[in-house]
Enzyme design. Structure first.
Site, PDB file in Angstrom:
ATOM      1  CB  CYS A   1      74.666 -27.533 -22.451  1.00  0.00           C
ATOM      2  SG  CYS A   1      73.136 -26.943 -23.220  1.00  0.00           S
TER       3      CYS A   1
ATOM      4  CB  CYS B   1      70.090 -32.328 -28.395  1.00  0.00           C
ATOM      5  SG  CYS B   1      69.295 -31.786 -29.930  1.00  0.00           S
TER       6      CYS B   1
END
Length: 391
Positions: free
Chosen positions: A100, A196
């Protein structure tokens, strides 16, 4: 004379909020950018970003900066989440935070920031950037207990040249003090934990939504069946909890640990005892390499390495060419090997092996295989060490 514009990645947390405030105090033209990397429609119960966005707006109003939101959910699914599922399907345990950072926070975000006429970007990561002799170095944070260089090791020269880490020289306790002193509305907000898109639910429940269960035998190194697993993707090397075995199978009373996977036979191998030889490795091979300086260290370079976050640097020797039985992976792919001074526990394929020269993060790669504590044996994502039943 116009101020230098810095776009700050703001998550709604304390670290990114203090980062924005510090840069504003230093005279920069600060713009906040909130990244939405997961669609609420995909999982509204666990990953709503509504409150985080409210916190970002409240902080921006307090410190007097503009803020906008940008949706990178499509990029995240294509570049991060798809790879996450592929790795688990192959029996490995990936670290999506590493990918990410490289693909979203310091690529998609950086590109968007440059479209806003920014000179630099900044995030609330605990790390440092230093320019020396025309090159940019990624350094550990002064607060080693919060250092996040492990997750940033895939950043390259172009990315680092445009990046600022204002918290790299500040202890976390001081960051909390600053947040309280300036009255940030999120000063007491807890640090985010986990990924997340997983949220607070049990990881196995989340993974089961995307990967099918495929039960198979759970065996000991000598081939004895001691139970049944629900699917190899749902277990990771060194795992103790959630195996479903007590200490009575062999009568020793020691806890059981996941030690190996054999994809071909859909077999999960478990061992008893934290220091079982199948859990200890002195060598590893890593692929999908990335070097901060753009080039690897010299063969035989003595360095430190982490095979998981928060691990102390382990002394090792770098080998530029992977050789031997452990050299698994696609033919022609650039890989490296590490030989450790001391055996490392539960070295896990799919995780990152990150190299350090003191405070300097050199880069690293994705662990493909590791030689166990027994001579001539190696374990990779799809192959268990040489088994007693096969000898």
């Amino acid at each position: 004379m116009s101020k230098r514009r810095v776009v700050v990645g703001m998550s709604g947390g304390v670290d990114s909020s203090v980062t924005a405030w510090l840069l504003k105090e230093q005279g920069y033209d600060v713009v906040g950018l909130f990244m939405k990397n997961w669609e609420d429609d995909d999982d509204g119960e666990y990953c709503s970003t509504r409150q985080d966005w409210i916190d970002v707006v409240s902080v921006a109003d307090l410190i007097g900066i503009d803020v906008e939101a940008v949706n990178f959910a499509a990029e995240y699914k294509d570049r991060v989440f798809a790879e996450f599922l592929r790795e688990y399907s192959a029996g490995r345990t990936p670290n999506p935070d590493v990918l990410c950072n490289a693909e979203i926070k310091f690529k998609a975000f950086l590109d968007h920031a440059m479209s806003l006429d920014a000179e630099m970007i900044a995030t609330g990561h605990y790390a440092r950037v230093r320019e020396r002799d025309g090159r940019f170095e990624l350094l550990k944070a002064f607060d080693h207990t919060k250092d996040q260089s492990y997750f940033l090791h895939r950043l390259n020269q172009a990315q680092l040249s445009k990046t600022m880490f204002p918290l790299g020289e500040i202890p976390k306790t001081k960051v909390r003090e600053i947040a309280a002193q300036i009255g940030l509305p999120n000063a007491k907000k807890k640090d985010s934990t986990g990924i997340c898109f997983i949220g607070e639910r049990p990881f196995r429940d989340f993974l089961n939504r995307y990967l099918p269960t495929k039960p198979g035998p759970m065996k000991t190194p000598d081939g004895k069946v001691v139970g049944e697993h629900i699917g190899l993707a749902f277990y990771t090397f060194g795992q103790r909890k959630g195996i479903g075995l007590g200490g009575s199978k062999s009568g020793s009373g020691e806890p059981w640990f996941v030690a190996a996977k054999d994809i071909a036979s859909n077999t999960l191998y478990v061992v008893q005892g934290h220091d079982h030889p199948w859990l200890l490795s002195r060598e590893l091979v890593a692929g999908n390499v990335s070097w901060v300086a753009g080039e690897p260290p010299a063969d035989g370079f003595a360095c430190g390495a982490k095979t998981r976050y928060r691990q102390a640097d382990a002394a090792c020797v770098f080998g530029g060419a992977a050789t031997g039985a452990a050299a698994a992976g696609p033919a022609g792919e650039v890989r490296f090997s590490l030989a450790f001074d001391d055996a490392q526990w539960a070295v896990t394929p799919g995780q990152s092996a990150v190299l350090y020269d003191g405070e300097i993060c050199l880069g690293g790669g994705i662990i493909e295989s590791a030689a166990t504590g027994q001579p001539g044996q190696a374990t990779s994502a799809g192959h268990a060490p040489a088994l007693a039943e096969a000898r």
